[in-house]
Design a protein around this motif. Structure first.
Motif, PDB file in Angstrom:
ATOM      1  N   ARG A 164      -1.034 -31.186  -7.584  1.00  0.00           N
ATOM      2  CA  ARG A 164      -0.510 -29.828  -7.841  1.00  0.00           C
ATOM      3  C   ARG A 164      -1.601 -28.904  -8.363  1.00  0.00           C
ATOM      4  NH1 ARG A 164       5.154 -30.589 -10.979  1.00  0.00           N
ATOM      5  NH2 ARG A 164       5.332 -32.676 -10.109  1.00  0.00           N
ATOM      6  N   VAL A 165      -2.397 -29.409  -9.300  1.00  0.00           N
ATOM      7  CA  VAL A 165      -3.475 -28.597  -9.869  1.00  0.00           C
ATOM      8  C   VAL A 165      -4.507 -28.278  -8.785  1.00  0.00           C
ATOM      9  CG1 VAL A 165      -5.339 -28.513 -11.574  1.00  0.00           C
ATOM     10  CG2 VAL A 165      -3.127 -29.515 -12.196  1.00  0.00           C
ATOM     11  N   ILE A 166      -4.883 -29.277  -8.004  1.00  0.00           N
ATOM     12  CA  ILE A 166      -5.855 -29.060  -6.927  1.00  0.00           C
ATOM     13  C   ILE A 166      -5.311 -28.032  -5.938  1.00  0.00           C
ATOM     14  CG2 ILE A 166      -7.014 -30.151  -4.958  1.00  0.00           C
ATOM     15  CD1 ILE A 166      -7.045 -32.764  -6.702  1.00  0.00           C
ATOM     16  N   LEU A 167      -4.042 -28.142  -5.567  1.00  0.00           N
ATOM     17  CA  LEU A 167      -3.436 -27.181  -4.641  1.00  0.00           C
ATOM     18  C   LEU A 167      -3.462 -25.777  -5.230  1.00  0.00           C
ATOM     19  CD1 LEU A 167      -1.884 -26.440  -2.072  1.00  0.00           C
ATOM     20  CD2 LEU A 167       0.222 -27.048  -3.314  1.00  0.00           C
ATOM     21  N   MET A 168      -3.074 -25.641  -6.484  1.00  0.00           N
ATOM     22  CA  MET A 168      -3.064 -24.313  -7.119  1.00  0.00           C
ATOM     23  C   MET A 168      -4.463 -23.697  -7.120  1.00  0.00           C
ATOM     24  SD  MET A 168       0.034 -23.395  -8.379  1.00  0.00           S
ATOM     25  CE  MET A 168      -0.260 -22.375  -9.792  1.00  0.00           C
ATOM     26  N   GLU A 169      -5.470 -24.510  -7.430  1.00  0.00           N
ATOM     27  CA  GLU A 169      -6.837 -23.998  -7.434  1.00  0.00           C
ATOM     28  C   GLU A 169      -7.243 -23.563  -6.035  1.00  0.00           C
ATOM     29  OE1 GLU A 169     -11.014 -23.533  -7.044  1.00  0.00           O
ATOM     30  OE2 GLU A 169      -9.873 -25.104  -6.018  1.00  0.00           O
ATOM     31  N   GLN A 170      -6.885 -24.322  -5.025  1.00  0.00           N
ATOM     32  CA  GLN A 170      -7.263 -23.985  -3.657  1.00  0.00           C
ATOM     33  C   GLN A 170      -6.531 -22.737  -3.151  1.00  0.00           C
ATOM     34  OE1 GLN A 170      -9.728 -25.365  -1.441  1.00  0.00           O
ATOM     35  NE2 GLN A 170     -10.350 -25.899  -3.517  1.00  0.00           N
ATOM     36  N   VAL A 171      -5.298 -22.560  -3.550  1.00  0.00           N
ATOM     37  CA  VAL A 171      -4.567 -21.338  -3.174  1.00  0.00           C
ATOM     38  C   VAL A 171      -5.198 -20.128  -3.864  1.00  0.00           C
ATOM     39  CG1 VAL A 171      -2.333 -20.150  -3.292  1.00  0.00           C
ATOM     40  CG2 VAL A 171      -2.425 -22.563  -2.613  1.00  0.00           C
ATOM     41  N   TYR A 172      -5.546 -20.285  -5.131  1.00  0.00           N
ATOM     42  CA  TYR A 172      -6.242 -19.210  -5.847  1.00  0.00           C
ATOM     43  C   TYR A 172      -7.563 -18.882  -5.155  1.00  0.00           C
ATOM     44  CZ  TYR A 172      -8.977 -16.842  -9.446  1.00  0.00           C
ATOM     45  OH  TYR A 172      -9.788 -15.950 -10.112  1.00  0.00           O
ATOM     46  N   ARG A 173      -8.324 -19.917  -4.826  1.00  0.00           N
ATOM     47  CA  ARG A 173      -9.603 -19.731  -4.128  1.00  0.00           C
ATOM     48  C   ARG A 173      -9.378 -19.016  -2.795  1.00  0.00           C
ATOM     49  NH1 ARG A 173     -14.591 -22.190  -4.613  1.00  0.00           N
ATOM     50  NH2 ARG A 173     -13.750 -23.524  -6.240  1.00  0.00           N
ATOM     51  N   ALA A 174      -8.319 -19.392  -2.086  1.00  0.00           N
ATOM     52  CA  ALA A 174      -8.013 -18.774  -0.792  1.00  0.00           C
ATOM     53  C   ALA A 174      -7.808 -17.267  -0.948  1.00  0.00           C
ATOM     54  CB  ALA A 174      -6.773 -19.421  -0.177  1.00  0.00           C
ATOM     55  N   PHE A 175      -7.068 -16.858  -1.960  1.00  0.00           N
ATOM     56  CA  PHE A 175      -6.851 -15.425  -2.171  1.00  0.00           C
ATOM     57  C   PHE A 175      -8.145 -14.707  -2.559  1.00  0.00           C
ATOM     58  CE2 PHE A 175      -2.315 -16.450  -2.291  1.00  0.00           C
ATOM     59  CZ  PHE A 175      -1.811 -15.404  -1.544  1.00  0.00           C
ATOM     60  N   LYS A 176      -8.978 -15.360  -3.341  1.00  0.00           N
ATOM     61  CA  LYS A 176     -10.266 -14.757  -3.693  1.00  0.00           C
ATOM     62  C   LYS A 176     -11.125 -14.573  -2.435  1.00  0.00           C
ATOM     63  CE  LYS A 176     -11.640 -14.289  -7.618  1.00  0.00           C
ATOM     64  NZ  LYS A 176     -11.722 -13.095  -8.467  1.00  0.00           N
ATOM     65  N   ILE A 177     -11.090 -15.532  -1.527  1.00  0.00           N
ATOM     66  CA  ILE A 177     -11.834 -15.420  -0.268  1.00  0.00           C
ATOM     67  C   ILE A 177     -11.258 -14.274   0.571  1.00  0.00           C
ATOM     68  CG2 ILE A 177     -12.338 -16.568   1.937  1.00  0.00           C
ATOM     69  CD1 ILE A 177     -12.410 -19.243   0.299  1.00  0.00           C
ATOM     70  N   ILE A 178      -9.936 -14.215   0.686  1.00  0.00           N
ATOM     71  CA  ILE A 178      -9.287 -13.160   1.472  1.00  0.00           C
ATOM     72  C   ILE A 178      -9.682 -11.779   0.953  1.00  0.00           C
ATOM     73  CG2 ILE A 178      -7.040 -12.071   1.959  1.00  0.00           C
ATOM     74  CD1 ILE A 178      -5.884 -15.007   2.013  1.00  0.00           C
ATOM     75  N   LYS A 179      -9.781 -11.639  -0.355  1.00  0.00           N
ATOM     76  CA  LYS A 179     -10.091 -10.345  -0.982  1.00  0.00           C
ATOM     77  C   LYS A 179     -11.603 -10.098  -1.086  1.00  0.00           C
ATOM     78  CE  LYS A 179      -5.831  -9.213  -1.894  1.00  0.00           C
ATOM     79  NZ  LYS A 179      -5.181  -8.071  -1.265  1.00  0.00           N
ATOM     80  N   ASN A 180     -12.413 -11.020  -0.572  1.00  0.00           N
ATOM     81  CA  ASN A 180     -13.872 -10.919  -0.660  1.00  0.00           C
ATOM     82  C   ASN A 180     -14.355 -10.768  -2.098  1.00  0.00           C
ATOM     83  OD1 ASN A 180     -14.671 -11.227   2.056  1.00  0.00           O
ATOM     84  ND2 ASN A 180     -14.008  -9.128   2.483  1.00  0.00           N
ATOM     85  N   GLU A 181     -13.733 -11.492  -2.998  1.00  0.00           N
ATOM     86  CA  GLU A 181     -14.129 -11.461  -4.398  1.00  0.00           C
ATOM     87  C   GLU A 181     -14.968 -12.700  -4.705  1.00  0.00           C
ATOM     88  OE1 GLU A 181     -10.064  -9.203  -5.852  1.00  0.00           O
ATOM     89  OE2 GLU A 181     -10.686 -11.014  -6.904  1.00  0.00           O
ATOM     90  N   THR A 182     -15.883 -12.558  -5.635  1.00  0.00           N
ATOM     91  CA  THR A 182     -16.725 -13.701  -5.972  1.00  0.00           C
ATOM     92  C   THR A 182     -15.899 -14.757  -6.686  1.00  0.00           C
ATOM     93  OG1 THR A 182     -17.395 -12.666  -8.044  1.00  0.00           O
ATOM     94  CG2 THR A 182     -18.834 -12.345  -6.164  1.00  0.00           C
ATOM     95  N   TYR A 183     -16.126 -15.959  -6.353  1.00  0.00           N
ATOM     96  CA  TYR A 183     -15.538 -17.172  -6.944  1.00  0.00           C
ATOM     97  C   TYR A 183     -15.936 -18.323  -6.046  1.00  0.00           C
ATOM     98  CZ  TYR A 183     -12.118 -20.616  -8.676  1.00  0.00           C
ATOM     99  OH  TYR A 183     -11.530 -21.741  -9.200  1.00  0.00           O
ATOM    100  N   HIS A 184     -15.746 -18.133  -4.755  1.00  0.00           N
ATOM    101  CA  HIS A 184     -16.048 -19.175  -3.783  1.00  0.00           C
ATOM    102  C   HIS A 184     -17.528 -19.077  -3.397  1.00  0.00           C
ATOM    103  CE1 HIS A 184     -15.555 -21.925  -0.466  1.00  0.00           C
ATOM    104  NE2 HIS A 184     -16.094 -21.044   0.352  1.00  0.00           N
ATOM    105  N   LYS A 185     -18.247 -20.178  -3.569  1.00  0.00           N
ATOM    106  CA  LYS A 185     -19.674 -20.165  -3.211  1.00  0.00           C
ATOM    107  C   LYS A 185     -19.972 -21.286  -2.254  1.00  0.00           C
ATOM    108  CE  LYS A 185     -20.924 -18.015  -7.452  1.00  0.00           C
ATOM    109  NZ  LYS A 185     -21.729 -17.846  -8.553  1.00  0.00           N
TER     110      LYS A 185
END
Length: 159
Positions: free
Chosen positions: A138-159
């Motif tokens: 669940r925690v891993i999924l939540m982090e990946q969904v959060y990361r997905a939205f950061k990628i969609i919005k072109n915001e820094t987080y995913h490197k």
């Protein structure tokens, strides 16, 4: 956009609850987040195949009752597709662009998935071929969904 995570079992460990809370807070700027926990069925260590099937069916029935009609259902499944964080991001973005405003992620119980869950899934996702406790998944999924939205919005987080 609304994200629902429906899972068998309740989180007990404080550190996992805190992680879920943190990612829920982070995700709230992108999406409404709902966490649904259904009770797991009692399953002793030694079950016949019929008993195991019965446990999976009961857990699946509880989850299916909580899936809203019209929601895009993503089932966490070891037999599902493995993807990258960017791939999941693209999948979520495509779901949104297709006009669907609700995604439900389903995490089955420790014995696995009943066929009824597989039948309703729009997409089957494998987080990893490694084995994780369902609560940690669940925690891993939540982090990946959060990361997905950061990628969609072109915001820094995913490197």
């Amino acid at each position: 956009m609304k994200i629902t995570i429906a899972a068998v079992g309740k989180l007990k460990e404080k550190y996992l609850k805190e992680a879920i809370s943190e990612y829920s807070k982070r995700l709230s700027r992108f999406s409404e987040v709902e966490i649904i926990e259904v009770d797991d069925e009692y399953a002793p260590d030694t079950l016949s195949e019929a008993q195991e099937s019965q446990v999976k069916k009961k857990e699946a029935d509880k989850l299916l009752k909580r899936v809203k009609q019209g929601s895009y259902v993503i089932l966490l499944d070891l037999a599902g597709e493995q993807t990258t964080s960017s791939g999941l991001s693209g999948k979520i973005e495509n779901i949104m662009l297709s006009g669907n405003s609700h995604i439900t992620f389903i995490i089955g119980g420790s014995l696995g998935l009943d066929q009824s869950l597989i039948n309703i899934a729009d997409y089957r996702l494998c987080l990893s071929k490694m084995t994780f406790p369902h609560q940690l998944a669940r925690v891993i999924l939540m982090e990946q969904v959060y990361r997905a939205f950061k990628i969609i919005k072109n915001e820094t987080y995913h490197k």
